[in-house]
Scaffold this motif. Structure first.
Motif, short mmCIF file in Angstrom:
data_model
loop_
_atom_site.label_atom_id
_atom_site.label_comp_id
_atom_site.label_asym_id
_atom_site.label_seq_id
_atom_site.Cartn_x
_atom_site.Cartn_y
_atom_site.Cartn_z
N VAL A 1 48.81 -5.90 -26.44
CA VAL A 1 47.44 -5.37 -26.41
C VAL A 1 46.46 -6.39 -26.98
CG1 VAL A 1 45.90 -3.59 -27.34
CG2 VAL A 1 48.18 -2.96 -26.52
N ARG A 2 46.81 -7.01 -28.09
CA ARG A 2 45.91 -8.00 -28.72
C ARG A 2 45.67 -9.19 -27.80
NH1 ARG A 2 49.41 -6.66 -33.08
NH2 ARG A 2 48.35 -5.33 -34.61
N MET A 3 46.73 -9.74 -27.21
CA MET A 3 46.58 -10.87 -26.31
C MET A 3 45.74 -10.50 -25.09
SD MET A 3 48.04 -13.66 -27.45
CE MET A 3 48.29 -14.64 -25.96
N LEU B 1 51.47 -19.04 -33.62
CA LEU B 1 50.71 -17.80 -33.44
C LEU B 1 51.55 -16.61 -33.84
CD1 LEU B 1 48.15 -16.35 -32.28
CD2 LEU B 1 49.45 -16.13 -30.14
N ASP B 2 50.96 -15.74 -34.62
CA ASP B 2 51.56 -14.45 -34.97
C ASP B 2 50.81 -13.38 -34.19
OD1 ASP B 2 52.49 -12.11 -36.07
OD2 ASP B 2 52.18 -12.69 -38.16
N VAL B 3 51.47 -12.76 -33.22
CA VAL B 3 50.78 -11.80 -32.35
C VAL B 3 50.40 -10.51 -33.07
CG1 VAL B 3 51.81 -12.71 -30.23
CG2 VAL B 3 52.96 -10.84 -31.47
N THR B 4 50.86 -10.33 -34.31
CA THR B 4 50.46 -9.15 -35.08
C THR B 4 49.14 -9.38 -35.83
OG1 THR B 4 51.64 -9.72 -37.12
CG2 THR B 4 52.89 -8.56 -35.42
N ASP B 5 48.61 -10.60 -35.75
CA ASP B 5 47.38 -10.96 -36.47
C ASP B 5 46.23 -11.07 -35.47
OD1 ASP B 5 45.27 -12.36 -37.78
OD2 ASP B 5 46.69 -13.19 -39.22
N ASN B 6 45.35 -10.09 -35.46
CA ASN B 6 44.27 -10.06 -34.49
C ASN B 6 43.33 -11.25 -34.61
OD1 ASN B 6 43.10 -8.42 -32.31
ND2 ASN B 6 41.31 -8.29 -33.64
N VAL B 7 43.08 -11.69 -35.84
CA VAL B 7 42.19 -12.84 -36.06
C VAL B 7 42.80 -14.10 -35.46
CG1 VAL B 7 41.14 -14.32 -37.81
CG2 VAL B 7 41.15 -11.85 -38.14
N GLN B 8 44.11 -14.29 -35.67
CA GLN B 8 44.80 -15.45 -35.10
C GLN B 8 44.75 -15.43 -33.57
OE1 GLN B 8 48.70 -16.73 -36.28
NE2 GLN B 8 48.42 -16.06 -38.40
N VAL B 9 45.00 -14.27 -33.01
CA VAL B 9 45.03 -14.14 -31.55
C VAL B 9 43.66 -14.49 -30.96
CG1 VAL B 9 45.25 -12.52 -29.63
CG2 VAL B 9 46.93 -12.50 -31.48
N ILE C 1 41.89 -19.73 -18.75
CA ILE C 1 43.31 -19.40 -18.88
C ILE C 1 43.72 -18.70 -17.60
CG2 ILE C 1 45.02 -18.05 -20.16
CD1 ILE C 1 43.10 -18.35 -22.61
N ASP C 2 44.71 -19.25 -16.92
CA ASP C 2 45.11 -18.70 -15.63
C ASP C 2 46.14 -17.59 -15.74
OD1 ASP C 2 43.64 -20.56 -13.76
OD2 ASP C 2 44.76 -22.01 -14.95
N VAL C 3 47.11 -17.77 -16.65
CA VAL C 3 48.19 -16.79 -16.80
C VAL C 3 48.50 -16.60 -18.27
CG1 VAL C 3 50.58 -16.19 -16.20
CG2 VAL C 3 49.21 -17.55 -14.61
N VAL C 4 48.72 -15.36 -18.67
CA VAL C 4 49.26 -15.07 -20.00
C VAL C 4 50.61 -14.39 -19.80
CG1 VAL C 4 49.01 -13.74 -22.12
CG2 VAL C 4 47.02 -14.85 -21.11
N LEU C 5 51.66 -15.03 -20.30
CA LEU C 5 53.01 -14.47 -20.24
C LEU C 5 53.32 -13.88 -21.60
CD1 LEU C 5 55.78 -13.92 -19.07
CD2 LEU C 5 56.34 -16.35 -19.35
N ASN C 6 53.19 -12.57 -21.72
CA ASN C 6 53.42 -11.87 -22.99
C ASN C 6 54.92 -11.60 -23.13
OD1 ASN C 6 50.76 -11.50 -24.16
ND2 ASN C 6 50.32 -10.20 -22.41
N ASN C 7 55.59 -12.51 -23.82
CA ASN C 7 57.04 -12.47 -23.92
C ASN C 7 57.54 -12.17 -25.33
OD1 ASN C 7 59.91 -13.34 -23.06
ND2 ASN C 7 59.41 -14.86 -24.64
N ALA C 8 56.68 -12.28 -26.32
CA ALA C 8 57.10 -12.08 -27.71
C ALA C 8 57.63 -10.67 -27.94
CB ALA C 8 55.94 -12.36 -28.67
N GLY C 9 58.76 -10.56 -28.60
CA GLY C 9 59.32 -9.25 -28.90
C GLY C 9 60.71 -9.36 -29.47
N TYR C 10 61.19 -8.28 -30.04
CA TYR C 10 62.54 -8.27 -30.60
C TYR C 10 63.07 -6.84 -30.57
CZ TYR C 10 60.77 -6.18 -34.94
OH TYR C 10 60.20 -5.33 -35.87
N GLY C 11 64.35 -6.70 -30.81
CA GLY C 11 64.97 -5.39 -30.86
C GLY C 11 65.81 -5.22 -32.11
N GLN C 12 66.11 -4.00 -32.42
CA GLN C 12 66.96 -3.67 -33.58
C GLN C 12 67.70 -2.38 -33.23
OE1 GLN C 12 64.81 -3.45 -37.27
NE2 GLN C 12 66.54 -2.63 -38.41
#
Length: 258
Positions: free
Chosen positions: A115-117, A58-66, A80-91
């Motif tokens: 937001v998408r999820m 899953l690519d969380v930047t793709d609304n259709v995929q989500v 779906i009981d729980v969504v753990l939104n953990n995807a992310g990175y830093g620079q």
């Protein structure tokens, strides 16, 4: 919340905190569904986890995929009981050196991914009158430091979104939790700090990922509204909120070590 047989979607689950949480949730009897972009990493991680976890690219930047993924999960599990939104990175770069495109890309993953999820799963949770949305923000979302303007902005957005969403859903049976960790010893820093200077300068403050994952699982079980890690940082945040100018002066040397 008792976790046995609970369906828990985990984004960013191919490494680091997401993968460790999947293992710990499986040990609690939950049914973790691992989500990330890399099929190879997902397959490898899922094979190492107790039980029979599910996984999907899953690519969380793709609304259709989500949206397609959420529909597939409802069709497969019923809810779906729980969504753990953990995807992310830093620079970690100075604002003057980062491109606008880099700012946009990080916001697209770290904030808009959540937001998408949330938008995709919310109608199903509202229909069932239950659910739990867990958003991984960061201490950076509360205290800004040099070289993290882009990352801090994304996590500040996550906190603002989560706090407002919690108020919207307070009478619906759906819980919203934010997890605000400080630096963790995970592959996150391979992208954020490839030179290793930040980790080297903050050796005494970097948390073990297993410790953070334990706290995240407990937050899901207890449905806490917010978890700040390490706990001592919560006091620092209160000081910062009360006396921002003074706190900036006192912590500048400690926090700006990237």
């Amino acid at each position: 919340m008792k976790l046995k047989d609970k369906v828990i979607l985990i984004t960013g689950a191919s490494s680091g905190i997401g993968a460790i949480c999947a293992q710990k949730l499986s040990e609690q009897g939950a049914l973790p569904v691992l989500l990330a972009r890399s099929e190879d990493k997902l397959q490898k991680i899922s094979a190492s986890i107790t039980g029979t976890p599910d996984w999907y690219p899953l690519d969380v930047t793709d609304n259709v995929q989500v949206e397609a993924l959420i529909k597939r999960m409802i069709d497969r599990y019923g809810q779906i009981d729980v969504v753990l939104n953990n995807a992310g990175y830093g620079q970690f770069e100075m604002t003057k050196d980062m491109t606008v495109a880099a700012f946009e890309q990080m916001m697209d993953v770290n904030y808009m991914g959540i937001v998408r999820m949330t938008k995709a799963v919310l109608p199903h949770m509202l229909a069932s009158g239950q659910g739990h949305i867990v958003n991984v923000a960061s201490m950076a979302g509360k205290i800004g430091t040099a070289k993290s303007a882009s990352y801090t902005a994304t996590k500040h957005a996550v906190l603002g979104f989560s706090n407002a969403l919690r108020q919207e859903l307070r009478e619906t049976g759906i819980k919203v939790t934010t997890i605000n960790p400080g630096p963790i010893d995970t592959p996150f820093f391979e992208t954020a700090d490839p030179g290793g200077s930040y980790i080297s300068n903050l050796k005494g403050f970097i948390m073990k990922p297993e410790y953070v994952a334990d706290k995240m699982v407990q937050a899901i079980i207890k449905q806490k509204e917010e978890v700040n890690l390490p706990h001592i940082a919560a006091a620092g945040i209160k000081l910062y909120q009360l006396f921002p100018r003074l706190a900036d002066k006192l912590t500048y040397g400690l926090l700006n070590r990237k």
